[in-house]
Scaffold this active site. Structure first.
Site, PDB file in Angstrom:
ATOM      1  N   ARG A  45      13.985 -28.643 -13.952  1.00 30.64           N
ATOM      2  CA  ARG A  45      15.123 -29.574 -13.998  1.00 30.64           C
ATOM      3  C   ARG A  45      15.219 -30.385 -12.698  1.00 30.64           C
ATOM      4  NH1 ARG A  45      19.822 -25.943 -16.423  1.00 30.64           N
ATOM      5  NH2 ARG A  45      18.272 -24.426 -15.882  1.00 30.64           N
ATOM      6  N   VAL A 132      10.046  -7.287 -22.124  1.00 29.59           N
ATOM      7  CA  VAL A 132      10.654  -5.952 -22.185  1.00 29.59           C
ATOM      8  C   VAL A 132      10.289  -5.164 -20.930  1.00 29.59           C
ATOM      9  CG1 VAL A 132      10.850  -3.812 -23.503  1.00 29.59           C
ATOM     10  CG2 VAL A 132      10.464  -5.968 -24.706  1.00 29.59           C
ATOM     11  N   GLY A 187      20.056 -10.661  -7.709  1.00 30.04           N
ATOM     12  CA  GLY A 187      19.253 -11.555  -8.550  1.00 30.04           C
ATOM     13  C   GLY A 187      18.655 -10.963  -9.806  1.00 30.04           C
ATOM     14  N   LYS A 205      15.688  -6.207 -26.226  1.00 26.91           N
ATOM     15  CA  LYS A 205      14.461  -5.488 -25.843  1.00 26.91           C
ATOM     16  C   LYS A 205      14.200  -4.322 -26.802  1.00 26.91           C
ATOM     17  CE  LYS A 205      15.223  -6.779 -21.017  1.00 26.91           C
ATOM     18  NZ  LYS A 205      15.934  -6.395 -19.790  1.00 26.91           N
TER      19      LYS A 205
HETATM   20  N1  HSE Z   1      18.993  -8.977 -16.630  1.00 27.51           N
HETATM   21  C1  HSE Z   1      17.857  -8.188 -16.933  1.00 27.51           C
HETATM   22  C2  HSE Z   1      18.108  -6.793 -16.378  1.00 27.51           C
HETATM   23  C3  HSE Z   1      16.634  -8.814 -16.309  1.00 27.51           C
HETATM   24  O1  HSE Z   1      19.095  -6.587 -15.661  1.00 27.51           O
HETATM   25  O2  HSE Z   1      17.350  -5.889 -16.692  1.00 27.51           O
HETATM   26  C4  HSE Z   1      15.327  -8.446 -16.947  1.00 27.51           C
HETATM   27  O3  HSE Z   1      15.273  -8.706 -18.316  1.00 27.51           O
END
Ligand code: HSE
Length: 440
Positions: A45, A132, A187, A205
């Site tokens: 972007r 996953v 993050g 997942k």
């Molecule tokens: N938000 C996901 C987690 C990142 O906390 O596992 C990986 O899919």
């Protein structure tokens, strides 16, 4: 041999991680793949953003369609996430005869059946290891390494953010919201953290894992999903005292009546290895009839762990570019015409053990009333623990652990218990699984 040219959709944290891993390990990756893997174009972007990766040799564009229509590009790496735009671009890339590598669990869980059908028709690969459990090669392990087994069940900690929050609540006595803020700062939370804490990300997942484990189509919309937002520190601490750990588990299990497909907070005995998976780490426990229980552990998110899975998929795709499409590993592990449409069990029909926490007036006969209700519904009690009342309160917390029972019976029992005069507040209920498997 000429390099294989790659186009990337999205150049954020994971995209830059992929650029860096390909640059750093390029020679070894070429030795493995047989050809150099070269990112030639990427869309983003913000074209002027300073990125933590070298852009040498990569043309940056703002229109993703330019990448999926680029005739030079053989493989598209999709890292934009989300549903609709990703679906449109991936379908367009496949229609243009390009192979796809994606880290997008929502895309595969919701639109996978459609995407794989088109990919099969167009004789291209769609690889999704990074979707996953991040860096853990769980897709390849279940799809190929365990191909000789009848998979009986699997249970996974597949959302790092929820696991991080639960770990902070237990170890540091942290509040839910503070722990979530820290996960966002580090993050690994989704752009919308509701996906993490409401269990949606884990459900995506789990649906993918169940499909490749049992040879069923993707059935994400039929899964039961409950997140961790209602979990209190009190329950985490009581569970700990009883020898259990609280985890957000995704569970898929074959039963005679159908497949259990459920994500919810779950108590597990602390002696299980998976109960000791802490912080943002992920783990998946897979029980095959031949191999027995196997446990896969590693980082479930982050730039380079996710890049590790993406690059492994790229190597797989490059190695089999010239292979007869019918001889490639099927997308969902089983040949497409051999998938079986097993029913998904409604949660009311699922059998599990329970932790119940009641707030009961401390007087003779109260527990007798509660245990009578449980007995009437065929629910056996494993243990009962009465705690000290909080200062100034006449009601005391009572914890009951039950043996396995159908959820619909437990729903009825809780409704009857909540009607007793001696019971204050709602009954807190957490499902409990022993995950019976020696040494794991
Ligand atoms: N938000 C996901 C987690 C990142 O906390 O596992 C990986 O899919």
């Amino acid at each position: 041999m000429k390099p294989v040219k790659i186009g990337m959709l999205g150049l954020g944290t994971v995209g830059c991680g992929t650029v860096n891993v390909l640059a750093r390990n390029g020679q070894e990756i070429t030795r493995r793949a047989g050809r150099e893997i070269k990112i030639v174009q990427a869309c983003a972007r913000d074209l002027s953003k300073i990125r933590p990766c070298s852009m040498e040799g990569i043309q940056l564009v703002s229109d993703p369609h330019q990448v999926v229509r680029n005739p030079e590009i053989e493989v598209i790496v999709e890292l934009i996430g989300g549903y609709e735009l990703a679906r449109t671009l991936v379908l367009e890339a496949i229609a243009n005869g390009k192979h796809v590598v994606t880290a997008n669990k929502a895309l595969i869980a919701i639109y996978g059946n459609e995407i794989f059908a088109l990919a099969q028709k167009k004789k291209v690969m769609v690889a999704f290891e990074a979707a996953v459990a991040g860096g853990i090669p769980i897709i390849k392990s279940v799809r190929e390494g365990l191909a000789g087994n009848r998979i009986e069940w699997l249970a996974g900690i597949i959302n790092g953010t929820s696991n991080y929050i639960l770990t902070q609540m237990r170890d540091k006595g942290a509040d839910f919201s503070d722990a979530l803020k820290e996960a966002q700062r580090l993050g690994f939370a989704e752009a919308d953290p509701a996906y993490d804490v409401e269990g949606i990300d884990a459900t995506h997942k789990l649906a993918i894992l169940a499909a490749i484990a049992f040879g069923i189509p993707l059935k994400c919309e039929q899964a039961y999903t409950e997140g961790i937002t209602k979990i209190t520190r009190m329950d985490v601490q009581y569970a700990e005292k009883l020898g259990y750990r609280l985890k957000l588990l995704g569970i898929a299990r074959r039963t005679n009546g159908g497949v259990e497909l459920r994500v919810h907070p779950t108590l597990i005995p602390e002696r299980r290895l998976i109960a000791n998976v802490d912080g943002a780490m992920n783990a998946v426990l897979v029980k095959g009839d031949a191999v027995g229980p196997t446990l896969f552990y590693g980082a479930g998110a982050g730039a380079e762990p996710t890049a590790s899975a993406i690059v492994a998929d790229l190597v797989d795709v490059v190695r089999t570019l010239t292979v007869d499409p019918n001889s490639r590993v099927p997308h969902l592990a089983f040949q497409p015409d051999a998938l079986v449409d097993m029913p998904i069990l409604p949660i009311e029909e699922v059998e599990t053990s329970y932790y119940l926490r009641l707030h009961a007036i401390d007087r003779p006969g109260v527990l007798a009333d509660v245990t009578r209700i449980l007995a009437d519904l065929g629910i056996s009690i494993e243990s009962i623990l009465q705690k000290e009342p909080n200062v100034g309160e006449v009601a005391v917390p009572v914890i009951i652990l039950t043996q396995r029972v159908k959820e619909k019976n437990m729903n009825e029992a809780i409704a009857r218990i909540e009607k007793l005069d001696s019971i204050k507040d709602r009954v807190a209920r957490i499902r409990l699984e022993h995950l019976n498997c020696e040494w794991v």
